[in-house]
Design an enzyme around this catalytic site. Structure first.
Site, PDB file in Angstrom:
ATOM      1  N   SER A  52      10.069   2.576   5.717  1.00 30.82           N
ATOM      2  CA  SER A  52       8.656   2.514   5.697  1.00 30.82           C
ATOM      3  C   SER A  52       7.976   3.711   6.301  1.00 30.82           C
ATOM      4  CB  SER A  52       8.339   1.238   6.711  1.00 30.82           C
ATOM      5  OG  SER A  52       8.806   0.175   6.304  1.00 30.82           O
TER       6      SER A  52
ATOM      7  N   CYS B 210       0.896  -1.335   0.137  1.00 30.76           N
ATOM      8  CA  CYS B 210      -0.014   0.149   0.162  1.00 30.76           C
ATOM      9  C   CYS B 210       0.867   1.214  -0.136  1.00 30.76           C
ATOM     10  CB  CYS B 210      -0.848   0.137   1.288  1.00 30.76           C
ATOM     11  SG  CYS B 210      -0.241  -0.147   2.658  1.00 30.76           S
TER      12      CYS B 210
ATOM     13  N   GLU C 238       8.814  -0.894  11.043  1.00 29.32           N
ATOM     14  CA  GLU C 238       7.637  -1.855  11.099  1.00 29.32           C
ATOM     15  C   GLU C 238       8.266  -3.096  10.358  1.00 29.32           C
ATOM     16  OE1 GLU C 238       5.619  -2.807   8.307  1.00 29.32           O
ATOM     17  OE2 GLU C 238       6.501  -1.337   6.802  1.00 29.32           O
TER      18      GLU C 238
END
Lengths: 366, 281
Positions: free
Chosen positions: A111, A53, A116
């Site tokens: 990220s 995403c 993460e």
């Protein structure tokens, strides 16, 4: 001059707004069709596609400088996206820089939520798919495998993954510092809104098994309790049954205090040896602040949690320099191992194309 | 088996290894920002083995459990605490307990080594031929080792409690175990210490009742006060009368009090001049 090179092109959250990333995101069929298209490009010796995403990235080993452009063109065509517009957001890195980017992405250094670990799994999956389809070769196989090792090293040698950076997870982490494991902790959620639900889910994801929901509207409490696999409690019983719980999450929109000092004091008298963790996520506050003075009671409000999150985020950011240094060192060593293999992909020496490392249309570079 | 070096050399080596564990833990914690873990445990284990060798040599020299002077009592107490840590630390994996244990063990052993007067009067066969009195003394001092470890877990509890109440959770506070784990460990150590000391008193009482035994009243009273304090704390905690923080505070005081009580135990024995060191040492 060698024109064989390793490249990564794509678009990431750094320069690409969400609305554009939505248009660039690949669905399963689209990704499959695009892979077939890329496999047919004669100068593209190896490739892997990473689509999440927050990023769409193409890692490849090319036999000519025009190949990366061809990959770009194929992608834009598939997504019906204007190539000139794509150039505005484009990430374009070559050789050692591309390898460093690969390591940084795998380590979570690139990220949106720094450190993460979900990206690591996504990257492994992308690599496994490319390998299974026969799209990778000696260069990308080595590059990805070494990048995974380097990412683990970055995570163990730095603190980029320590400390939670969402309010709900910070509350869960705090509960861990009080109770250790959460499997036998009894949790009461007061308020059936979105914030409370998010926190309850965060507790459940960390092993909390006993959850009770209470809300002014009992039907809403029952509804949320059913969704969460929890039990419901009439709101007016919250004070009388407070002693039964170890963790209380307050997230109501009540204008007044719903857990007064006297109620908490009475509950603690019935459970003097067990600590009570109170999380007040409401605004205005649900819990009388003076309960923090009570023995064995730990009260944290929204400001406290926000400050913890900010500190954790700052601590992670402070570790990125260290992480990037490790990633750079690993990328250099890796590049020395694969440079010859990459160069060997060079076709006829008559090509006179752009130097490796050159980027088109002011792309995102290092 | 003949061991090289004298008993004090082994005990110096043990103290140095404990100190190395503490320094290594400090570097890991304050410079690298993470607990040392396995490295500290290894240094403590090596120190423990060296201390075991030293105490074994001393035991052979004095013909019994080496509890004849302040030096031996403090060394034996530190050794007992480490014995428990090696068992507890591995089983419960309490983060930072090794670091604190290395600090305590190095302090107690180094201090006892730095005062030669504490080891001036080595006495042989202080328990005569009565194994029960020897067992009583060994168990009593071993229970002080449990109280030493209890003091450490209590200190860690109080630090964790402070961090949670003051909302300072970063830095090395983040490596402390959870408050409930520390509380439960403290309770177990308190129960173990009280039980061992109680058993030691029961074993001693068997001999004290014999007419030929000369009982030192001061020693008995001091030991019984320590045991009574431990049992009282345990009872109050189990009944929920004493909150965890106050219990931790009391347990933290219990160990130095027990340690100081050794001073009343040791001089109460008749002084025997130091004898020449045996060839074996």
């Amino acid at each position: 001059m060698n024109i064989g090179h390793l490249f990564v092109i794509g678009a990431t959250h750094h320069r690409t707004p969400l609305a554009v990333r939505e248009r660039l995101s690949l669905d399963a069929d689209g990704a499959s069709a695009l892979r077939d298209h890329l496999a047919a490009l004669s100068g593209l010796r190896e490739f892997a596609v990473l689509s999440t995403c927050n990023r769409i990235e193409f890692y490849g080993v090319a036999a000519g400088a025009e190949v990366a452009e061809q990959v770009c063109a194929a992608f834009c065509q598939r997504q019906q996206f204007d190539p000139t517009e794509f150039a505005r957001f484009r990430l374009d890195l070559r050789d050692e820089s591309a390898l460093q980017h690969l390591v940084e992405v795998a380590a979570g250094l690139d990220s949106q939520i720094l450190g993460e670990t979900e990206i690591f799994g996504q990257m492994k999956q992308a690599y496994a798919s490319a390998q299974a389809a026969g799209h990778t070769g000696p260069v990308l196989n080595r590059a990805f495998q070494k990048a995974f090792q380097a990412a683990k090293q970055v995570r163990t040698q730095t603190a980029i993954t320590t400390g939670q950076i969402s309010v709900a997870n910070a509350a869960v982490e705090l509960a861990g510092t009080i109770f250790g494991g959460l499997a036998d902790a009894r949790i009461l959620l007061l308020g059936a809104g979105e914030i409370g639900e998010k926190t309850a889910k965060a507790f459940q994801s960390r092993g909390a098994a006993s959850l009770t929901v209470a809300s002014r509207r009992l039907e809403r409490a029952i509804e949320l309790a059913t969704t969460l696999g929890a039990s419901a409690l009439p709101f007016e019983q919250r004070e009388a049954r407070l002693a039964e719980f170890d963790i209380v999450v307050c997230a109501t929109s009540a204008p007044d205090i719903i857990l007064p000092y006297a109620a908490v004091c009475a509950a603690m008298a019935r459970r003097p040896t067990r600590p009570l963790f109170l999380i007040d996520q409401a605004l205005p506050r649900d819990i009388e602040p003076s309960v923090a003075e009570l023995e064995n009671v730990f009260l944290y409000n929204l400001d406290d949690l926000a400050r913890i999150v900010a500190e954790n985020r700052a601590a992670r950011e402070a570790e990125t320099l260290k992480g990037r240094a490790i990633a750079g060192e690993k990328a250099r060593a890796l590049w020395q191992q694969v440079a010859a293999l990459v160069a060997a992909t060079s076709p006829a020496p008559s090509h006179d194309l752009a130097r490796p490392g050159a980027a088109a249309s002011a792309p995102e570079t290092r | 088996m003949t061991l090289p070096f004298t008993d004090r050399t082994w005990l110096w080596l043990a103290a140095a290894l404990y100190l190395a564990g503490f320094i290594q833990g400090s570097i890991a914690l304050f410079k690298r920002g993470r607990p040392a873990g396995g490295a500290t445990y290894l240094l403590i284990l090596l120190g423990y083995l060296a201390q075991l060798a030293g105490l074994a040599l001393r035991g052979r020299a004095v013909g019994g459990c080496p509890l004849g002077n302040s030096f031996e009592l403090y060394q034996f107490t530190a050794w007992s605490a480490i014995t428990l840590y090696l068992a507890v630390g591995a089983t419960f994996r309490l983060s930072l307990l090794g670091y604190f244990t290395a600090c305590l063990a190095s302090t107690v052993t180094l201090v006892s080594l730095l005062f030669p007067s504490w080891d001036a009067g080595q006495r042989v066969r202080i328990f005569g031929h009565n194994p029960w009195i020897e067992l009583h003394a060994a168990l009593a001092v071993f229970s002080y080792g449990a109280f030493a470890l209890l003091a450490l877990t209590s200190l860690m509890f109080l630090l964790r409690h402070f961090s949670l109440k003051s909302k300072r959770l970063g830095g090395w506070f983040s490596f402390l175990p959870s408050i409930r784990d520390l509380d439960q460990m403290g309770l177990r150590l308190l129960a173990a210490g009280a039980a061992i000391l109680g058993f030691a008193l029961a074993v001693g009482a068997v001999s004290w009742t014999r007419p030929e035994t000369v009982v030192n009243l001061e020693k008995v009273v001091v030991t019984m006060v320590v045991a009574a304090a431990a049992f009282a704390l345990l009872l109050l905690r189990l009944r929920g009368i004493l909150p965890a923080r106050r219990c931790a505070l009391a347990c933290l005081i219990l160990f130095p009090a027990a340690l100081l009580s050794l001073a009343t135990v040791e001089p109460s024995r008749g002084r025997v001049p130091a004898r020449p060191a045996p060839a074996a040492r």
